[in-house]
Design a protein around this motif. Structure first.
Motif, short mmCIF file in Angstrom:
data_model
loop_
_atom_site.label_atom_id
_atom_site.label_comp_id
_atom_site.label_asym_id
_atom_site.label_seq_id
_atom_site.Cartn_x
_atom_site.Cartn_y
_atom_site.Cartn_z
N UNK A 1 -2.76 30.48 41.83
CA UNK A 1 -2.46 29.48 40.80
C UNK A 1 -1.04 29.71 40.32
N UNK A 2 -0.27 28.64 40.27
CA UNK A 2 1.14 28.72 39.86
C UNK A 2 1.34 27.93 38.57
N UNK A 3 2.36 28.34 37.80
CA UNK A 3 2.72 27.65 36.55
C UNK A 3 1.57 27.69 35.55
N UNK A 4 1.13 28.92 35.28
CA UNK A 4 0.07 29.16 34.30
C UNK A 4 0.63 30.04 33.20
N UNK A 5 -0.28 30.61 32.38
CA UNK A 5 0.11 31.53 31.31
C UNK A 5 -0.82 32.74 31.34
N UNK A 6 -0.27 33.88 30.90
CA UNK A 6 -0.95 35.16 31.08
C UNK A 6 -2.35 35.20 30.45
N UNK A 7 -2.53 34.45 29.36
CA UNK A 7 -3.81 34.52 28.66
C UNK A 7 -4.94 33.79 29.40
N UNK A 8 -4.64 33.19 30.53
CA UNK A 8 -5.67 32.43 31.26
C UNK A 8 -6.27 33.23 32.43
N UNK A 9 -5.93 34.50 32.51
CA UNK A 9 -6.35 35.29 33.67
C UNK A 9 -7.88 35.34 33.81
N UNK A 10 -8.58 35.67 32.74
CA UNK A 10 -10.04 35.80 32.84
C UNK A 10 -10.70 34.47 33.17
N UNK A 11 -10.15 33.40 32.61
CA UNK A 11 -10.69 32.08 32.90
C UNK A 11 -10.45 31.71 34.37
N UNK A 12 -9.28 32.07 34.86
CA UNK A 12 -8.94 31.85 36.28
C UNK A 12 -10.01 32.49 37.17
N UNK A 13 -10.29 33.75 36.90
CA UNK A 13 -11.27 34.48 37.69
C UNK A 13 -12.68 33.89 37.54
N UNK A 14 -13.02 33.55 36.31
CA UNK A 14 -14.37 33.02 36.04
C UNK A 14 -14.60 31.70 36.77
N UNK A 15 -13.62 30.81 36.72
CA UNK A 15 -13.77 29.50 37.37
C UNK A 15 -13.95 29.66 38.87
N UNK A 16 -13.22 30.59 39.45
CA UNK A 16 -13.34 30.80 40.90
C UNK A 16 -14.76 31.23 41.25
N UNK A 17 -15.29 32.22 40.54
CA UNK A 17 -16.63 32.70 40.88
C UNK A 17 -17.71 31.70 40.47
N UNK A 18 -17.50 31.00 39.37
CA UNK A 18 -18.46 29.94 38.99
C UNK A 18 -18.51 28.86 40.06
N UNK A 19 -17.35 28.51 40.60
CA UNK A 19 -17.29 27.48 41.64
C UNK A 19 -17.97 27.96 42.91
N UNK A 20 -17.72 29.22 43.28
CA UNK A 20 -18.38 29.77 44.46
C UNK A 20 -19.90 29.75 44.28
#
Length: 975
Positions: free
Chosen positions: A352-371
């Motif tokens: 993911x590009x052009x994000x902000x540091x505070x979104x890291x956990x959400x980034x990870x969660x969405x990936x695994x939720x989608x899987x």
């Protein structure tokens, strides 16, 4: 001749022979008795023959030893002792490919040619280079290609200089490249993949001459080699040559080049890294995240292909569910990924590009939720069908763009061969595809997600954040480090450094001996066909429209182009023409949402593309034709459905989907940023042309930095401008998609032509036919010099003009001048002496010309070198052999083999540019008849061109500011 299993041919034992229907080749695997060298032959009717030799070269540090070796072995050898045999071949052979490549764990040396004599010449030079390089005789080769302390006088500051050093400074200027390096580093801390085979500029100066030589001794031996022969050549003669001239001089050696397997972590490890932005940049929306998974081993044929399809399914197609989930959650403004299956333990990454540091956990969660959701609910079978179809279409089409087909097959073979697997396993893909196709009726891909991604045993998550002024901070640390180093040196040691610098300079500037130059094998002009290839094009009509028909064998694929005049678009809407090309096919229509549309395209076609292009009219003073091109490739039996899809996209796209439109604009901006980092020389050259050329100004608005600024402004103010953007896109589409400004191009076998025409007529009938106004654009041409400021560590320095505006005419001999200037004068002064990674000249039929450098540590020195090209030409004096060499090298560039799609594309470009077959033949004749007097006469053209003083430099902010007196304007590239 026929070959028999287990028999020996010139000391090569035939181990396996079989026909591979997927690539229409007879494959033979040999082993050399005396050395153990491996050899793969793919015999077929392709006259574009490929030879390659590769070595397994796992580095044990990040000094770039493998990469520097790749450069260095091509700097002279036992038989060919000149300083740059590689460049001599580039100048004077009929090669269709000539290069070398460093990967994470291997180094490859491929060449290709259609000419048999030339092919053996190329083999000879490359085999001598890798097995008997001059690196043992001349430490200066490492200094030039790798790194050295540069000290011209004892009072100067010490600096680092070297081609690879500067190349990798350029690579590490890109945040995407920093991220990729950190992915491998994070996943493989205990194996060779944890190191940067290309070289990290921080560690390159740690490489010693002793380690460098040991690396060659350890790995560049026939026992560690992977040799490859492809095409319709005489295999018996090729084997004889390789054995008698080279391999039989060696004995078998025990070489430990084994690549160790990284033990799984048992989960996901967390890593952080930084990249540089300017001191003014607040860093908002500039963080990257990457979640990475290690998946099995490369010799697993099914996993190799299945994850290639799954990566496309999850992240690349507009219907990709993982990409969609991350974008819709607002995690970042661009999402992409890759499946790296060219290493022992393949890696799947989500970025993911052009994000902000505070979104890291959400980034990870969405990936695994989608899987989890995909596993529980199942993947849409239509999406699976679409992704399998498009991947299979591309494999069967075999369009390899600018690479010889044989080279692509070699790299695929190496993806298993290097790891002691069968080199044919990834070439025989049909059976594997059939296994994967059970995914259409089972949970095949869901099970892959479950096994390899949800139950992750070996992964990493990386957060790459922007840091203000990091590049300047590193530059200052390096300056202080070198200053401190200098302070520790005695007078004697300083004198030695100056002597070494001078010794290198002396070697670089000393002329080659005539007898050494003449050892490089050379064809004669009699080996060249004096007749230019005629491209098939028959101009006919279809209704009231022009139809350009290309009768070619296309294996039942239709290559179709709808070419619309875009001069119907008003001047202030020109950037929207390019934006329209980014939007079409990625946004919904009346009949389909954008995900369903993507599936329809991938199921029924081999791809549909849109582009805004310009064609400069031959023989005119800067007249050009702006076009909007819709391109499709499709199997003939699916053409009716393809036409239906095109009609739906062209006539019924819903431009008013604001949410989706914003996503596309954000992604477009992100991809343009990548281009600016990777192709800075093209960005600078296009910008330069806009200073003096109307076509340059137009192209700057549709693809250059100006277009990037346009997209940046739309993205920044989207909410306020959304309605205006939608209105503008609709207005532009209405002005373009009209049957009155349409030319059609079709490439297909003759037997299918009439059936294809019937389908095309149906499409044309649906288009609007109102009378359109053709606009004459009156751009303000603003002559200026610009410094384009970035946080990169190197420069792209461009200088040029339009020589027709100075009263000169185009001739084919200018292409010989291009060869001479690029591969002789600029190579020597910009790359060899200056340390830049690349340098080149360009002379177009329009009169637009430029000199350019790539990943260049210098700025003013490079411009000064451009200005002195005039003196070089005034004193140009070569013998007939050297002149023949330059002519052959120039013809080589004209005679590259073309796929059916590329032939039709080139024929259309000639047609639209009003370049006749007589023009093409005239250019070829002028090249073949060029002589040194003609080249000398161009000194006045170059002198006048350099006086025009048009300059554009994209590069390091501090470096440009330190030379600000050169420029009229300084422009911050990124906000």
């Amino acid at each position: 001749m026929d070959f028999s299993l287990n028999k020996i041919y010139h000391d090569f034992k035939l181990i396996e022979e079989k026909y591979i229907k997927e690539i229409n080749s007879k494959a033979r695997i040999f082993q050399h008795n005396k050395t153990g060298a491996r050899l793969l032959n793919l015999e077929n009717d392709d006259d574009n023959k490929v030879f390659a030799i590769g070595f397994r070269t796992p580095p044990k540090d990040s000094t770039g030893i493998a990469h520097i070796m790749e450069h260095s072995v091509l700097c002279g050898s036992r038989k060919f002792s000149i300083k740059d045999p590689f460049v001599e071949l580039a100048k004077g052979s009929l090669n269709t490919f000539l290069n070398a490549m460093t990967f994470s764990d291997k180094t490859l040396y491929p060449v290709a040619s259609k000419n048999d004599k030339d092919f053996f010449n190329l083999m000879d030079v490359y085999l001598d280079a890798v097995l008997y390089p001059n690196i043992y005789k001349y430490p200066e080769i490492l200094m030039q290609e790798g790194w050295h302390h540069e000290l011209n006088s004892e009072d100067d500051e010490i600096t680092y200089k070297g081609v690879v050093y500067n190349e990798m400074k350029g690579v590490f200027s890109s945040p995407e490249d920093v991220l990729y390096r950190k992915i491998q580093e994070s996943l493989f801390p205990d194996t060779t993949y944890g190191f940067e085979s290309g070289g990290d500029p921080q560690y390159i100066p740690d490489l010693t001459y002793e380690k460098f030589i040991d690396f060659h001794k350890n790995f560049y031996h026939p026992s560690n080699s992977y040799i490859y022969l492809y095409g319709n050549g005489n295999l018996d003669e090729q084997l004889r040559f390789i054995n008698e001239e080279y391999l039989n001089k060696f004995d078998k050696a025990e070489i430990n080049s084994r690549i160790e397997v990284q033990k799984p972590f048992g989960g996901i490890r967390d890593f952080k890294a930084e990249y540089s932005v300017s001191k003014e940049d607040q860093g908002k929306d500039k963080t990257f995240f990457s979640l990475n998974f290690v998946l099995g081993e490369a010799c697993n044929d099914e996993l190799y292909l299945a994850f290639d399809i799954l990566e496309y399914l999850l992240l690349e197609t507009p219907a990709a569910p993982l990409k969609k989930a991350l974008i819709e959650a607002g995690i970042g403004k661009d999402v992409y990924g890759f499946f790296d299956n060219s290493i022992l333990q393949p890696v799947f990454s989500v970025v993911v590009k052009n994000s902000n540091e505070d979104k890291k956990e959400e980034f990870k969660k969405i990936i695994f939720d989608t899987f989890n959701e995909l596993v529980e609910k199942g993947i849409d079978k239509k999406l699976i069908e679409a992704c399998i179809n498009i991947k299979e279409f591309r494999l069967r089409e075999g369009d390899t763009r600018n690479y010889p087909k044989g080279l692509i097959y070699y790299t695929k073979a190496m993806d298993s061969w290097l790891y002691d697997g069968n080199p044919l396993s990834h070439l025989e893909y049909e059976e594997t595809f059939n296994k994967i196709k059970i995914a259409l009726t089972t949970n095949y891909f869901e099970e892959l997600i479950k096994k390899y991604l949800l139950n992750v045993k070996h992964g990493s998550i990386i957060t790459l954040t922007p840091k203000q002024g990091l590049a300047e901070e590193k530059a200052e640390k390096l300056r202080l480090k070198l200053k401190e180093y200098k302070s520790t040196l005695s007078k004697k040691e300083l004198k030695k450094l100056v002597e070494e610098t001078n010794s290198l300079r002396e070697r670089q500037t000393s002329p080659e001996k005539k007898e050494d130059l003449e050892k490089i094998p050379l064809l004669s002009l009699k080996d060249i066909d004096p007749k230019a290839e005629e491209l098939p094009l028959e101009e006919t009509t279809i209704g009231n429209n022009k139809l350009l028909y290309h009768s070619l064998f296309t294996n039942k694929i239709v290559y179709l182009k709808f070419i619309f005049d875009s001069k119907t678009v008003e001047e202030n809407y020109i950037p929207y023409v390019s934006l329209l090309s980014a939007v079409l096919g990625k946004i919904g229509t009346e009949k389909y949402d954008y995900a369903d549309l993507a599936n329809e395209i991938n199921i029924y076609t081999g791809g549909i593309g849109y582009s805004s292009s310009t064609f400069i009219k031959n023989g005119t003073e800067g007249e050009y034709l702006p076009k909007f091109i819709v391109k499709a490739k499709v199997l003939i039996d699916k053409l009716p459905k393809n036409i239906d899809i095109l009609e739906e996209i062209i006539l019924n796209t819903k431009m008013d989907d604001k949410k989706r439109l914003k996503e596309i604009i954000q992604e477009t901006k992100s991809r343009l940023e990548m281009v600016i980092f990777d192709a800075g020389h093209i960005v600078a050259a296009n910008r330069l042309f806009s200073y003096f050329s109307p076509v340059g100004k137009y192209e700057e608005n549709i693809s250059g930095l100006q277009f990037y600024k346009f997209v940046e402004e739309l993205e920044e103010n989207f909410d306020e401008k959304a309605d205006e953007i939608i209105r503008s896109l609709k207005k532009v589409a209405e002005a373009i998609f009209n049957k009155n400004n349409l030319i059609i191009s079709i490439a297909i076998e003759e037997e299918h032509f009439n059936g294809a025409k019937e389908n095309i007529i149906k499409f044309i009938e649906k288009l609007d036919d109102k009378v359109l106004k053709i606009n004459e654009y009156k751009f303000e041409i603003d002559p200026q010099n610009e410094g384009l400021l970035t946080e990169g560590d190197v420069q792209y320095v461009v200088k040029g003009c339009n020589f027709k505006q100075l009263g000169y005419e185009y001739s084919g001999s200018l292409q010989v001048l291009k060869t001479i200037i690029s591969l002789d004068y600029l190579w020597h002064n910009i790359r060899v002496l200056g340390g830049a990674y690349g340098s080149f000249a360009s002379f177009g039929r329009s009169g637009n010309m430029f000199f350019g450098s790539y990943r260049d540590p210098n700025l003013k020195e490079t411009i000064d070198a451009y200005k002195k090209a005039e003196l070089y030409l005034k004193n140009f004096d070569v013998n007939e052999r050297e002149m023949t060499k330059y002519i052959i090298g120039t013809i080589s560039g004209l005679d590259m083999p073309l796929t059916p799609a590329a032939k039709s594309e080139k024929a259309v470009a000639y047609y639209l540019s009003n370049i006749t077959k007589e023009d093409v033949q005239k250019e070829r004749d002028e090249i073949l008849n060029c002589n040194k007097e003609m080249i000398k006469s161009f000194s006045s053209l170059i002198a006048d061109a350099m006086k025009e003083n048009y300059i554009c430099v994209l590069g390091n902010s501090s470096k440009i500011k330190n030379n600000k007196d050169i420029f009229n304007n300084l422009v911050e590239v990124f906000k």
